[in-house]
Write an enzyme that holds these catalytic residues in place. Structure first.
Site, PDB file in Angstrom:
ATOM      1  N   GLU A 124      -9.480   5.363   6.560  1.00  0.00           N
ATOM      2  CA  GLU A 124      -8.543   6.003   7.475  1.00  0.00           C
ATOM      3  C   GLU A 124      -8.839   7.495   7.514  1.00  0.00           C
ATOM      4  O   GLU A 124      -8.962   8.133   6.454  1.00  0.00           O
ATOM      5  CB  GLU A 124      -7.093   5.768   7.048  1.00  0.00           C
ATOM      6  CG  GLU A 124      -6.104   6.291   8.079  1.00  0.00           C
ATOM      7  CD  GLU A 124      -4.646   5.950   7.747  1.00  0.00           C
ATOM      8  OE1 GLU A 124      -3.767   6.346   8.538  1.00  0.00           O
ATOM      9  OE2 GLU A 124      -4.389   5.303   6.722  1.00  0.00           O
ATOM     10  N   ALA A 257      -2.966   8.044  -1.619  1.00  0.00           N
ATOM     11  CA  ALA A 257      -3.230   6.610  -1.744  1.00  0.00           C
ATOM     12  C   ALA A 257      -3.518   6.063  -0.364  1.00  0.00           C
ATOM     13  O   ALA A 257      -3.284   6.727   0.652  1.00  0.00           O
ATOM     14  CB  ALA A 257      -2.040   5.884  -2.371  1.00  0.00           C
ATOM     15  N   GLU A 259      -3.316   2.295   2.003  1.00  0.00           N
ATOM     16  CA  GLU A 259      -2.660   0.983   2.057  1.00  0.00           C
ATOM     17  C   GLU A 259      -3.561  -0.155   2.486  1.00  0.00           C
ATOM     18  O   GLU A 259      -3.069  -1.170   3.005  1.00  0.00           O
ATOM     19  CB  GLU A 259      -1.469   1.055   3.020  1.00  0.00           C
ATOM     20  CG  GLU A 259      -1.802   1.207   4.504  1.00  0.00           C
ATOM     21  CD  GLU A 259      -1.889   2.626   5.014  1.00  0.00           C
ATOM     22  OE1 GLU A 259      -1.826   2.835   6.234  1.00  0.00           O
ATOM     23  OE2 GLU A 259      -2.019   3.546   4.166  1.00  0.00           O
ATOM     24  N   ASN A 260      -4.866  -0.085   2.288  1.00  0.00           N
ATOM     25  CA  ASN A 260      -5.771  -1.155   2.707  1.00  0.00           C
ATOM     26  C   ASN A 260      -5.168  -2.525   2.395  1.00  0.00           C
ATOM     27  O   ASN A 260      -4.664  -2.760   1.304  1.00  0.00           O
ATOM     28  CB  ASN A 260      -7.104  -1.035   1.960  1.00  0.00           C
ATOM     29  CG  ASN A 260      -7.616   0.379   1.929  1.00  0.00           C
ATOM     30  OD1 ASN A 260      -7.925   0.967   2.949  1.00  0.00           O
ATOM     31  ND2 ASN A 260      -7.685   0.941   0.729  1.00  0.00           N
ATOM     32  N   HIS A 292       5.576   3.169  -1.145  1.00  0.00           N
ATOM     33  CA  HIS A 292       5.152   3.551   0.201  1.00  0.00           C
ATOM     34  C   HIS A 292       3.955   2.720   0.652  1.00  0.00           C
ATOM     35  O   HIS A 292       3.961   2.148   1.752  1.00  0.00           O
ATOM     36  CB  HIS A 292       4.797   5.040   0.227  1.00  0.00           C
ATOM     37  CG  HIS A 292       4.301   5.535   1.540  1.00  0.00           C
ATOM     38  ND1 HIS A 292       5.126   6.131   2.468  1.00  0.00           N
ATOM     39  CD2 HIS A 292       3.058   5.516   2.105  1.00  0.00           C
ATOM     40  CE1 HIS A 292       4.409   6.461   3.539  1.00  0.00           C
ATOM     41  NE2 HIS A 292       3.153   6.089   3.341  1.00  0.00           N
ATOM     42  N   GLU A 293       2.946   2.649  -0.190  1.00  0.00           N
ATOM     43  CA  GLU A 293       1.740   1.915   0.214  1.00  0.00           C
ATOM     44  C   GLU A 293       2.011   0.419   0.326  1.00  0.00           C
ATOM     45  O   GLU A 293       1.475  -0.247   1.218  1.00  0.00           O
ATOM     46  CB  GLU A 293       0.598   2.190  -0.769  1.00  0.00           C
ATOM     47  CG  GLU A 293       0.247   3.659  -0.951  1.00  0.00           C
ATOM     48  CD  GLU A 293      -0.031   4.394   0.352  1.00  0.00           C
ATOM     49  OE1 GLU A 293      -0.517   3.774   1.319  1.00  0.00           O
ATOM     50  OE2 GLU A 293       0.244   5.610   0.410  1.00  0.00           O
ATOM     51  N   HIS A 296       3.707  -0.442   3.598  1.00  0.00           N
ATOM     52  CA  HIS A 296       2.790  -0.437   4.740  1.00  0.00           C
ATOM     53  C   HIS A 296       2.293  -1.842   5.089  1.00  0.00           C
ATOM     54  O   HIS A 296       1.794  -2.051   6.200  1.00  0.00           O
ATOM     55  CB  HIS A 296       1.579   0.454   4.442  1.00  0.00           C
ATOM     56  CG  HIS A 296       1.703   1.857   4.935  1.00  0.00           C
ATOM     57  ND1 HIS A 296       2.129   2.178   6.213  1.00  0.00           N
ATOM     58  CD2 HIS A 296       1.428   3.049   4.325  1.00  0.00           C
ATOM     59  CE1 HIS A 296       2.121   3.488   6.359  1.00  0.00           C
ATOM     60  NE2 HIS A 296       1.703   4.040   5.238  1.00  0.00           N
TER      61      HIS A 296
END
Length: 852
Positions: A124, A257, A259-260, A292-293, A296
């Site tokens: 990203e 971080a 979020e893949n 948070h991740e 996602h």
């Protein structure tokens, strides 16, 4: 300088070809990794155009369309990718290509790179194009099957493992995703494992991958992950959708971080924690960023953004979700105050300067420069306002519709607002201005009292920002409560919807003129302009039932006292008495009291001076702030030491929020005691501390007192080799160096053998610690601080443009300074711009700062 073209929202066109499925094979080698791709395409009936694949820094070995081998005359190849005329291709076909890349040489940490011997990706926003040729845009979504071949003991990718053998492993992610969510990690890693049972009874394996020796620092991250998974089920009805969820801790990482899908990659500082190495704040950040991740997975992965202009669709919403989660895990009141502190320090500053832009920008040159506080934190405030306006029940109904309607899609802000309109029947066209207009609205308030009716009149104004001058009235939810003169609440919190340039609201049937509590809970990201008497602020500090406005009253009193001191006045006795009563009030949460005792930061004070029409003097602000802290310490008297002792937490360390709150108040008391005893108490605490929170609190106090050299040496000796702790050692010295010795200090530290300037964490700890956390030192009248920063930005830019560009923000407030400092900064900005081969990332930022 490298020119970059401007990308505009108005120019968006759907992709001419869509992807059905992706197959990738990696043959890993440090300097010559081979990547083979097999990608099924189909023509998009809703669009037309050429077949274009993004690609940067790729060595093309071979390319085929179906079984036809392509030669150089079959395609156009340039620095940005590969293009084939669209009308020369069938409606469906398979693209096969082999490319070679050099992970070892990839110091930008974007695409596939190597971090201390470990292969890692960051895709990203546009990193995947550095891995293979592909339509690297978020509105192209497809399932991925990935085979990794190499000699690394552990080789990971998105989804679930489906096959493996000697020297290879294959992964399959069945959920369609854009290329920016692709991930690959390979290295010598060990896992910290657990399991989670979803609300439907599915068993999910959880793994956190770290380097050998770090397994004992993963328990808090794992507990945070499981708490987030349960919370998302209970509050949003969202269940995890794969058999395996993995996190990898990486030492060299530009962001916090990523979020893949199914394989989150984290900066190691947001995974690893033990009482000896991490502070309470570290534990809190790990909890929030892990959540948070994970969140996602639905707000960003299952539903992503159509283009990068819609970035806040996933980031603003997910920040709002992680903020709510953290409030549930800890204290909503304390978390809200911390959120507003961060918003004002970063986003309000952004809105007021040359880098101002809307939550949804209309154009950019380098998308990496728009991962900003406006997109993230202001974007979250917009979600919060929307929830306030529609109510909790309709918010949940709208989110359920959003997930049902748009699962598997790449969406826009319009799609997001439409589910709320369809759910509630509200017209949100005016509310949409929050996404389109830059700048922080200013809301002036006047009042009128007559015959039992109290009337509030609001006038709103959105100041001009770069590229936007004619602003329209916004929808602003203003939460208001009214108190009687005896402190009783006569009107509970009521939300007023301000939608016009000028608008009045009446409260009738009151027995006496009330005291207003305006913008409770900070219900909108605005600046309130109201002449508020000192006695009213003291009254609200004592009696307001809204924790945020209680804190806000103390904050405003501190700023007013500091402003008077800047003009030669003395600390306000009434303020000192009020803040002392609050600090000793055992009915209040210790964490809240700790926040209330924090004085406004030097940058915030400078902003207040500028808003009042005065030119801020960084050194005078530093000195007056220290003088006020000393005055508070004297006013609290002997009770200060009792408070320090009362807040000691017995027993072994835990990151429990209640214990953390006590340590925060104990630390605040220690800072004030150090104003009086020159660090004597802090030295004892440093010697006795058994956790990093109290160790750093003591060391900070010693440095502020002009002492601590022996303790700094002991700290370094104890923790040499632990990168995350040594980052703290650098940051503490850079941020707390006395103004007249700050540049000398950071120059000495930059020459230290432990200063690995190519590591983003280490670079930020020293350079950002100085330029962004030590205003008086950075803005030394000699201009040496500006030269030091510019030297390092010029050096870092060809190595890591993203980190360089973000660091230029240290200069964004330059126009509020005196003419002499402005000239010194301009000279450094122009020197950076004159650098040959300056990256598009950095050149765009410096250009905007100069023009603003």
């Amino acid at each position: 300088m490298t020119d970059a073209k401007t990308v505009r929202l108005a120019d968006y066109r759907p992709p001419a070809f869509l992807v059905e499925k992706v197959g990738l094979t990696f043959h890993l080698a440090p300097e010559n990794t081979r990547v083979s791709s097999e990608i099924a395409f189909r023509r998009n009936p809703a669009a037309n155009g050429d077949f274009h694949l993004d690609g940067e820094s790729l060595k093309l070995i071979s390319a085929r369309i179906d079984e036809r081998t392509l030669g150089p005359g079959d395609y156009a190849l340039d620095d940005e990718g590969l293009t084939i005329p669209g009308d020369s291709l069938p409606d469906t076909f398979t693209w096969r290509a082999e490319v070679e890349i050099n992970p070892q040489a990839n110091t930008a940490l974007d695409g596939l790179y190597i971090s201390k011997g470990m292969y890692c990706t960051q895709c990203e926003a546009e990193g995947f194009r550095k891995i293979t040729f592909y339509p690297d845009r978020p509105d192209v979504m497809a399932p991925f099957r990935v085979c990794i071949r190499g000699d690394a003991p552990v080789m990971l990718s998105n989804g679930n493992p489906v096959a493996r053998g000697e020297g290879w492993v294959e992964w399959h992610d069945p959920w369609p995703k854009p290329s920016y969510l692709f991930a690959l990690v390979a290295g010598d890693l060990v896992s910290f494992d657990d399991r989670f049972t979803t609300m439907s009874g599915r068993d999910v394996t959880l793994r956190i991958w770290v380097r050998e020796g770090d397994q004992d620092k993963c328990a808090h991250a794992m507990a945070s992950l499981k708490a987030a998974m349960r919370w998302d089920e209970e509050n949003y009805g969202r269940e995890y959708d794969l058999d395996l969820f993995q996190i990898v801790a990486v030492d060299d990482f530009n962001m916090g971080a990523m979020e893949n899908k199914g394989l989150n990659i984290f900066n190691s500082k947001y995974v690893l924690a033990s009482p000896e190495t991490a502070t309470d704040r570290d534990y809190e950040l790990i909890e929030g960023i892990i959540a948070h991740e994970y969140f996602h997975n639905w707000t960003g992965n299952r539903i992503t953004c159509r283009d990068w202009f819609q970035l806040s669709l996933k980031e603003g919403l997910t920040v709002f979700r992680d903020q709510t989660f953290s409030g549930d895990m800890r204290s909503h009141a304390v978390k809200r105050i911390e959120e507003v502190q961060q918003l004002r320090a970063r986003q309000f500053r952004e809105d007021a300067g040359p880098l101002a832009h809307p939550v949804r920008p209309s154009e950019y040159k380098e998308i990496n420069n728009f991962y900003t506080a406006t997109v993230y934190e202001k974007g979250a405030e917009v979600i919060g306002m929307l929830k306030t306006l529609v109510g909790d029940a309709d918010y949940r109904r709208a989110l359920d519709l959003y997930f049902d309607r748009h699962d598997g899609q790449a969406c826009t802000i319009e799609d997001w607002l439409k589910v709320f309109e369809d759910t509630t029947g509200r017209d949100l066209s005016q509310f949409k201005l929050w996404y389109e207009q830059a700048g922080t609205p200013r809301l002036s308030v006047s009042e009128h009292w007559q015959d039992g009716t109290y009337r509030l009149t609001f006038r709103q104004n959105v100041p001009p920002t770069p590229g936007q001058t004619d602003k329209k009235p916004m929808v602003i939810p203003v939460a208001v409560g009214l108190l009687n003169p005896n402190g009783d609440e006569v009107v509970e919190t009521t939300v007023l919807e301000v939608t016009k340039a000028e608008q009045s609201f009446a409260f009738e049937g009151l027995a006496s003129r009330p005291v207003p509590s305006i913008l409770r809970g900070f219900s909108a990201p605005v600046i309130i302009e109201r002449e508020t008497p000192r006695d009213e602020r003291i009254f609200l500090l004592a009696h307001d039932t809204d924790p945020f406005n209680k804190w806000e009253s103390g904050r405003a009193l501190a700023l007013e006292t500091l402003a008077a001191m800047m003009r030669g006045g003395q600390p306000d006795t009434a303020y000192l008495e009020a803040i002392t009563r609050m600090a000793f009030d055992a009915r209040l949460d210790p964490a809240f009291r700790a926040l209330a005792l924090q004085l406004p930061g030097e940058d915030e004070i400078a902003g207040a001076e500028h808003d009042a029409g005065r030119t801020p003097d960084p050194l005078a602000i530093h000195n007056r702030r220290n003088a006020l802290a000393q005055a508070i310490a004297r006013a609290m008297g002997d009770g200060l030491r009792r408070l320090y002792g009362d807040m000691a937490v017995p027993g072994p360390y835990t990151p429990d929020p209640k214990d953390a709150g006590k340590r925060a108040l104990r630390g605040a008391a220690l800072a004030l005691i150090s104003q009086l005893d020159g660090g004597e108490t802090a030295a004892r605490q440093f010697a006795q501390a058994d956790n990093m929170t109290e160790t750093l609190a003591a060391l900070s106090c010693l440095l502020r007192a002009g002492k601590g050299e022996a303790e700094l040496a002991a700290f370094h000796e104890s923790w040499r080799g632990n990168d995350l702790v040594i980052d703290k050692w650098f940051a503490l010295q850079a941020s707390l160096a006395p103004p007249d010795r700050a540049v000398e200090t950071v120059r000495r530290l930059a020459a230290h053998p432990d200063f690995d300037w190519k590591n983003p964490n280490r670079f930020r700890s020293l350079i950002a610690g100085f330029a962004m956390m030590n205003p008086a030192g950075f803005h030394h009248a000699s201009g040496a601080g500006y030269e030091f920063l510019a030297d390092w930005l010029i050096r870092l830019d060809p190595v890591n443009p993203q980190t360089t560009a973000r660091m230029t923000g240290a200069f964004e407030t330059w126009r509020r300074l005196d003419k002499g400092r402005q000239a010194l900064i301009r000279a450094q900005l122009e020197r950076i711009m004159a650098t040959s081969q300056l990256s598009p990332d950095t050149s765009e930022m410096v250009e905007r700062i100069l023009k603003g």
